[in-house]
Write a protein that holds these residues in place. Structure first.
Motif, PDB file in Angstrom:
ATOM      1  N   ARG A  32       0.861  -1.183   0.000  1.00 31.74           N
ATOM      2  CA  ARG A  32       0.000   0.000   0.000  1.00 31.74           C
ATOM      3  C   ARG A  32       0.898   1.234   0.000  1.00 31.74           C
ATOM      4  N   VAL A  33       0.676   2.138  -0.935  1.00 32.54           N
ATOM      5  CA  VAL A  33       1.494   3.348  -1.048  1.00 32.54           C
ATOM      6  C   VAL A  33       1.044   4.361  -0.009  1.00 32.54           C
ATOM      7  N   GLY A  34       2.014   4.936   0.702  1.00 28.99           N
ATOM      8  CA  GLY A  34       1.736   5.967   1.694  1.00 28.99           C
ATOM      9  C   GLY A  34       1.993   7.348   1.121  1.00 28.99           C
ATOM     10  N   GLN A  35       2.585   8.216   1.922  1.00 27.09           N
ATOM     11  CA  GLN A  35       2.821   9.590   1.497  1.00 27.09           C
ATOM     12  C   GLN A  35       4.116   9.723   0.699  1.00 27.09           C
ATOM     13  N   TRP A  36       4.133  10.766  -0.134  1.00 22.60           N
ATOM     14  CA  TRP A  36       5.295  11.109  -0.945  1.00 22.60           C
ATOM     15  C   TRP A  36       5.958  12.362  -0.392  1.00 22.60           C
ATOM     16  N   LEU A  37       7.271  12.462  -0.565  1.00 24.78           N
ATOM     17  CA  LEU A  37       8.033  13.642  -0.196  1.00 24.78           C
ATOM     18  C   LEU A  37       8.803  14.105  -1.422  1.00 24.78           C
ATOM     19  N   LYS A  38       8.722  15.399  -1.710  1.00 22.24           N
ATOM     20  CA  LYS A  38       9.571  15.950  -2.766  1.00 22.24           C
ATOM     21  C   LYS A  38      10.895  16.285  -2.102  1.00 22.24           C
ATOM     22  N   GLY A  39      11.759  15.312  -2.085  1.00 22.53           N
ATOM     23  CA  GLY A  39      13.033  15.403  -1.405  1.00 22.53           C
ATOM     24  C   GLY A  39      13.598  14.003  -1.238  1.00 22.53           C
ATOM     25  N   ARG A  40      14.590  13.875  -0.394  1.00 22.20           N
ATOM     26  CA  ARG A  40      15.294  12.612  -0.197  1.00 22.20           C
ATOM     27  C   ARG A  40      15.061  12.097   1.206  1.00 22.20           C
ATOM     28  N   ILE A  41      14.761  10.816   1.322  1.00 25.24           N
ATOM     29  CA  ILE A  41      14.745  10.124   2.606  1.00 25.24           C
ATOM     30  C   ILE A  41      15.937   9.173   2.583  1.00 25.24           C
ATOM     31  N   TYR A  42      16.796   9.282   3.570  1.00 28.99           N
ATOM     32  CA  TYR A  42      18.009   8.473   3.627  1.00 28.99           C
ATOM     33  C   TYR A  42      17.659   7.115   4.243  1.00 28.99           C
ATOM     34  N   GLU A  43      17.504   6.125   3.387  1.00 29.86           N
ATOM     35  CA  GLU A  43      16.982   4.821   3.797  1.00 29.86           C
ATOM     36  C   GLU A  43      17.865   4.112   4.820  1.00 29.86           C
TER      37      GLU A  43
END
Length: 141
Positions: A32-43
């Protein structure tokens, strides 16, 4: 992957400079797809709580004059970016953390995090920020 629950969060990068959280129910093998961020999330600086309900993540959008100072560590509900605890950073050195319990976390903080806002948003969770363990074990800051 959550250590106790059958849930996981996949961090999807792209298209372009966008990142999304995707929930994975490992019992039913549903996504299930959650929220999107216009930016980078450091996994590699993210973690999910043992019960699978919360995330700690480090992100950057480069908006250096906003409350989060362009990069931040946050605790949110799993699958969402809405902040329960916001720790503004302002650079990309360190950041993120690990859950050591459902209500306690270790912050990857060499220097520079500022608590910008705290809100339980009805969760009833009191977060405990712990230092890296030493001979006494984990201890609160």
């Amino acid at each position: 992957m959550a250590r106790v629950a059958d849930t996981a969060v996949v961090i999807r990068r792209g298209p372009s400079r966008c990142t999304a959280f995707v929930a994975w129910n490992r019992t039913t093998d549903e996504f299930r797809v959650g929220q999107w961020l216009k930016g980078r999330i450091y996994e590699r600086r993210c973690d999910i709580s043992p019960d699978g309900k919360h995330l700690i993540y480090f992100a950057m959008n480069g908006r250096w004059r906003e409350e989060a100072k362009g990069s931040w560590t946050a605790i949110s509900r799993a699958l969402y970016l809405t902040v329960l605890t916001l720790l503004a950073k302002g650079d990309c050195w360190h950041g993120g953390g690990l859950f050591v319990g459902n209500d306690a976390y270790w912050l990857n903080d060499g220097y520079g995090h500022e608590v910008s806002r705290r809100s339980s948003r009805g969760m009833g969770v009191q977060w405990v920020h712990l230092h890296w363990p030493d001979e006494r074990g984990w201890h609160a800051r």
